[in-house]
Design a protein around this motif. Structure first.
Motif, mmCIF file in Angstrom:
data_model
loop_
_atom_site.group_PDB
_atom_site.id
_atom_site.type_symbol
_atom_site.label_atom_id
_atom_site.label_comp_id
_atom_site.label_asym_id
_atom_site.label_seq_id
_atom_site.Cartn_x
_atom_site.Cartn_y
_atom_site.Cartn_z
ATOM 1 N N LEU A 123 -5.136 9.155 -8.970
ATOM 2 C CA LEU A 123 -4.455 9.331 -10.259
ATOM 3 C C LEU A 123 -3.793 8.044 -10.749
ATOM 4 O O LEU A 123 -3.139 8.055 -11.781
ATOM 5 C CB LEU A 123 -3.388 10.434 -10.165
ATOM 6 N N ASN A 124 -3.914 6.961 -9.962
ATOM 7 C CA ASN A 124 -3.232 5.724 -10.342
ATOM 8 C C ASN A 124 -1.738 5.989 -10.552
ATOM 9 O O ASN A 124 -1.136 5.524 -11.520
ATOM 10 C CB ASN A 124 -3.861 5.150 -11.612
ATOM 11 N N ALA A 125 -1.152 6.751 -9.628
ATOM 12 C CA ALA A 125 0.205 7.269 -9.815
ATOM 13 C C ALA A 125 1.280 6.184 -9.739
ATOM 14 O O ALA A 125 2.352 6.336 -10.322
ATOM 15 C CB ALA A 125 0.489 8.357 -8.780
ATOM 16 N N GLY A 126 1.006 5.111 -9.011
ATOM 17 C CA GLY A 126 2.027 4.065 -8.869
ATOM 18 C C GLY A 126 3.220 4.503 -8.039
ATOM 19 O O GLY A 126 4.340 4.006 -8.219
ATOM 20 N N LEU A 127 2.992 5.444 -7.113
ATOM 21 C CA LEU A 127 4.088 5.943 -6.276
ATOM 22 C C LEU A 127 4.466 4.912 -5.221
ATOM 23 O O LEU A 127 3.607 4.231 -4.658
ATOM 24 C CB LEU A 127 3.665 7.230 -5.563
ATOM 25 N N GLU A 128 5.759 4.828 -4.937
ATOM 26 C CA GLU A 128 6.225 4.056 -3.791
ATOM 27 C C GLU A 128 5.796 4.828 -2.550
ATOM 28 O O GLU A 128 6.051 6.030 -2.451
ATOM 29 C CB GLU A 128 7.745 3.922 -3.851
ATOM 30 N N VAL A 129 5.119 4.168 -1.617
ATOM 31 C CA VAL A 129 4.652 4.839 -0.405
ATOM 32 C C VAL A 129 5.778 4.784 0.620
ATOM 33 O O VAL A 129 5.860 3.877 1.443
ATOM 34 C CB VAL A 129 3.344 4.189 0.118
ATOM 35 N N ASP A 130 6.688 5.773 0.506
ATOM 36 C CA ASP A 130 7.899 5.774 1.335
ATOM 37 C C ASP A 130 7.992 6.977 2.264
ATOM 38 O O ASP A 130 8.965 7.113 3.013
ATOM 39 C CB ASP A 130 9.150 5.697 0.448
ATOM 40 N N GLY A 131 6.979 7.873 2.214
ATOM 41 C CA GLY A 131 6.996 9.026 3.103
ATOM 42 C C GLY A 131 7.961 10.125 2.701
ATOM 43 O O GLY A 131 8.211 11.046 3.477
ATOM 44 N N ILE A 132 8.510 10.033 1.484
ATOM 45 C CA ILE A 132 9.452 11.055 0.993
ATOM 46 C C ILE A 132 8.780 11.865 -0.111
ATOM 47 O O ILE A 132 8.346 11.308 -1.118
ATOM 48 C CB ILE A 132 10.740 10.417 0.413
ATOM 49 N N LEU A 133 8.717 13.189 0.082
ATOM 50 C CA LEU A 133 8.178 14.055 -0.966
ATOM 51 C C LEU A 133 9.324 14.349 -1.934
ATOM 52 O O LEU A 133 9.999 15.366 -1.835
ATOM 53 C CB LEU A 133 7.613 15.351 -0.363
ATOM 54 N N GLY A 134 9.546 13.394 -2.836
ATOM 55 C CA GLY A 134 10.577 13.531 -3.856
ATOM 56 C C GLY A 134 9.968 13.951 -5.180
ATOM 57 O O GLY A 134 8.825 14.415 -5.233
#
Length: 135
Positions: free
Chosen positions: A109-120
């Motif tokens: 999805l080209n989400a640009g999420l920070e890959v931090d392991g938190i389902l926020g």
């Protein structure tokens, strides 16, 4: 969606993209994963996972005797297939499963999420967007 007094209308058959993984999101997640039971619950999660899984409702069951969730197993299997995540398919949604989820959502999805392991909020929101694309 269509803006009505500040809110949005969810199209029929789709889920609300509100950044919270509750029963309605879970039922549709189960549906797109081909789960045999559409019960709207992520069962059998271990209490430690709550450190990583934030934007969820009481439809996620955290219990010390948790045996894992079949829905999470299906999701882990998909992540292993789609992005070679290397996850143990154990049904527990912990930090590694969330990291793989974020990487997957960034890829598809080209989400640009920070890959931090938190389902926020953002991760939950893009998971809902992915589910809606499958419906």
């Amino acid at each position: 969606g269509v803006s009505l007094s500040g809110g949005t209308v969810t199209p029929p058959g789709k889920i609300a993209e509100d950044g919270i993984i509750g029963a309605d999101t879970i039922v549709h997640w189960q549906k797109v994963l081909g789960a045999p039971t559409l019960d709207g619950e992520i069962s059998g999660q271990l209490p430690g996972a709550e450190d990583y899984v934030w934007n969820v409702t009481s439809d996620w069951v955290f219990i010390s005797t948790g045996q894992g969730s079949d829905t999470v197993k299906l999701w882990q299997t998909l992540l292993n297939k789609e992005i070679d995540a290397g996850l143990e398919v154990d049904g527990y949604c912990g930090e590694q499963t969330v990291i793989a989820t974020q990487k997957f959502l960034n890829k598809v999805l080209n989400a640009g999420l920070e890959v931090d392991g938190i389902l926020g909020y953002q991760t939950a929101l893009y998971l809902q967007k992915w589910i809606n694309k499958q419906l």
